[in-house]
Design a protein around this motif. Structure first.
Motif, short mmCIF file in Angstrom:
data_model
loop_
_atom_site.label_atom_id
_atom_site.label_comp_id
_atom_site.label_asym_id
_atom_site.label_seq_id
_atom_site.Cartn_x
_atom_site.Cartn_y
_atom_site.Cartn_z
N VAL A 69 -27.42 0.22 -20.59
CA VAL A 69 -26.83 1.50 -20.20
C VAL A 69 -27.77 2.13 -19.17
O VAL A 69 -28.83 1.60 -18.87
CB VAL A 69 -26.67 2.45 -21.42
CG1 VAL A 69 -25.74 1.84 -22.46
CG2 VAL A 69 -28.02 2.81 -22.04
N LYS A 101 -32.68 16.15 -22.54
CA LYS A 101 -31.70 15.48 -23.39
C LYS A 101 -31.32 16.30 -24.62
O LYS A 101 -30.31 16.03 -25.26
CB LYS A 101 -32.24 14.12 -23.87
CG LYS A 101 -32.14 13.01 -22.85
CD LYS A 101 -32.67 11.69 -23.40
CE LYS A 101 -31.94 11.21 -24.63
NZ LYS A 101 -30.56 10.72 -24.39
N SER A 137 -31.40 6.56 -23.33
CA SER A 137 -30.15 6.63 -22.58
C SER A 137 -30.05 7.98 -21.86
O SER A 137 -30.50 9.01 -22.36
CB SER A 137 -28.95 6.43 -23.50
OG SER A 137 -28.96 7.37 -24.56
N ASN A 175 -28.27 10.65 -21.25
CA ASN A 175 -27.17 11.51 -21.69
C ASN A 175 -27.74 12.60 -22.58
O ASN A 175 -28.90 12.54 -23.01
CB ASN A 175 -26.13 10.70 -22.47
CG ASN A 175 -26.74 10.01 -23.69
OD1 ASN A 175 -27.80 9.40 -23.61
ND2 ASN A 175 -26.07 10.10 -24.81
N SER A 196 -23.27 7.22 -24.80
CA SER A 196 -24.22 6.72 -23.80
C SER A 196 -23.54 6.47 -22.46
O SER A 196 -22.34 6.16 -22.40
CB SER A 196 -24.87 5.44 -24.31
OG SER A 196 -25.65 5.69 -25.46
N GLU A 254 -26.73 -0.57 -25.96
CA GLU A 254 -28.17 -0.56 -25.82
C GLU A 254 -28.80 -1.86 -26.33
O GLU A 254 -28.15 -2.70 -26.94
CB GLU A 254 -28.77 0.64 -26.58
CG GLU A 254 -28.38 1.99 -26.02
CD GLU A 254 -27.03 2.46 -26.50
OE1 GLU A 254 -26.66 3.59 -26.15
OE2 GLU A 254 -26.35 1.72 -27.23
N GLY A 301 -32.32 5.17 -31.68
CA GLY A 301 -30.96 4.79 -32.03
C GLY A 301 -30.70 4.58 -33.50
O GLY A 301 -29.68 4.01 -33.87
N TYR A 308 -24.38 8.73 -30.54
CA TYR A 308 -23.38 8.13 -29.65
C TYR A 308 -22.00 8.77 -29.84
O TYR A 308 -20.97 8.10 -29.76
CB TYR A 308 -23.24 6.62 -29.88
CG TYR A 308 -24.55 5.87 -30.01
CD1 TYR A 308 -25.37 5.69 -28.89
CD2 TYR A 308 -24.97 5.35 -31.22
CE1 TYR A 308 -26.56 5.00 -29.00
CE2 TYR A 308 -26.16 4.65 -31.33
CZ TYR A 308 -26.96 4.48 -30.22
OH TYR A 308 -28.15 3.81 -30.34
N ARG A 315 -22.60 1.22 -33.30
CA ARG A 315 -22.43 2.43 -32.49
C ARG A 315 -21.24 3.25 -32.98
O ARG A 315 -21.29 4.48 -33.02
CB ARG A 315 -22.24 2.06 -31.02
CG ARG A 315 -23.35 1.23 -30.41
CD ARG A 315 -24.75 1.80 -30.64
NE ARG A 315 -25.72 1.06 -29.87
CZ ARG A 315 -26.35 -0.03 -30.30
NH1 ARG A 315 -26.10 -0.52 -31.51
NH2 ARG A 315 -27.23 -0.63 -29.52
#
Length: 333
Positions: free
Chosen positions: A41, A61, A149, A151, A157, A186, A235, A241, A325
């Motif tokens: 990503v 973020k 990521s 975002n 993502s 990811e 993650g 996500y 995810r």
């Protein structure tokens, strides 16, 4: 979704050519934030040794500071300067680097990755990406770059520069536009502990890792939505996500007001009345589905559906990462 930033900075978007890469490396050197493509990503990068830049990254973020970051490096020599590699880690690095695999290893003596990026752990997460733009940028900068990521934390993502711009314009210095990514989920994260541990499924299927090691990977218990323990790797938060719409997994029908995230050649009852329908892979190919996952979630979310019904996806190969995810996207938040 991002909230208005009254202290917005100018965010430039540059093509990921030689001139853009040179400017991006210079931005890292002066403590700035750069979004750039990897094979998985788009990542939001900062100098891994610059605690002030990393603090800006967390702020941009809205990321919890107890959630560690992955240090991206250009080659194995750079990886060994920040991490200690046992025999298992060496085998994994030799087999899967450069590529979508992150290894969590003990910090090497004199590790330059800031404590803020490791969230105070005595380990460090390291990856050598295979994307040519990411590799050129790391070589031009000459140091490790931490890059989650690109975002808003917890949101879907980004797999294109436009996704990054939608979340982070006014919050970061530069976006390198290298087109859409290839893998779409990811990296796989493996903890090189006494027992090799799958901390996050991702772009390298766990079966391939287990075949290479000739042993199964240990799998930690899934995080509970209300859990407050510090994660061992990025993650791993229970809710992550996530689009704005509720995500409903293993759907057998589409309810009124829902969008449908389909998979395979068949459809579901009620699909004709869905707010919108996107098929991750009409042929049922997990690799194609992974490539489309985050972009399609964003597209369906933009249609204003109250929820997104998701068809079942087999857990084989990259399906394990896709389902991971989706479970986190569907978790209470």
């Amino acid at each position: 979704m991002p909230v208005p930033d009254t202290n917005a900075i100018e965010t430039r978007i540059l093509p990921a050519d030689a001139a853009g890469i040179t400017q991006a490396a210079a931005t890292f050197a002066r403590g700035g934030l750069v979004a750039f493509p990897t094979e998985t990503v788009y990542g939001l990068g900062a100098d891994a040794a610059n605690a002030a830049a990393i603090a800006r990254l967390y702020q941009a973020k809205g990321r919890p500071a107890f959630n560690p970051l992955i240090a991206h490096v250009a080659n194995i020599a750079a990886a060994r300067r920040i991490g200690r590699f046992d025999a298992t880690a060496e085998r994994l690095a030799d087999a899967f680097w450069p590529g979508p695999l992150t290894l969590v290893v003990p910090q090497a003596p004199g590790c330059t990755v800031a404590d803020l990026a490791t969230a105070g752990l005595d380990t460090v997460a390291i990856r050598i990406p295979s994307h040519p733009i990411a590799r050129a940028l790391l070589a031009a900068f000459g140091g490790a770059v931490v890059a989650p990521s690109a975002n808003i934390s917890g949101h879907v993502s980004p797999t294109t520069a436009a996704h990054v711009a939608a979340d982070l314009t006014g919050r970061i210095d530069l976006i390198l536009d290298g087109g859409p990514v290839e893998v779409g989920v990811e990296s796989t994260i493996v903890g090189c502990f006494e027992q090799p541990t799958l901390l996050r499924p991702g772009g390298v299927p766990s079966e391939a890792i287990e075949t290479m090691l000739d042993r199964p990977l240990t799998r930690p218990a899934p995080a509970e939505p209300e859990a407050s323990e510090q994660p061992l790797a990025p993650g791993m938060l229970a809710s992550h996500y996530a689009p704005r719409a509720r995500v409903r997994l293993d759907a057998s029908e589409v309810a009124p007001g829902e969008a449908l995230l389909a998979f395979g050649p068949l459809t579901l009852p009620g699909a004709a009345q869905a707010v919108a329908v996107l098929n991750l892979s009409p042929s049922g190919d997990p690799a194609e589905a992974a490539m489309h996952l985050f972009g399609y979630l964003r597209s369906l979310d933009a249609k204003g559906a109250r929820s997104i019904a998701v068809m079942p996806i087999p857990n084989d190969g990259l399906g394990e990462a896709i389902n991971d995810r989706l479970r986190r996207a569907a978790a209470p938040r």
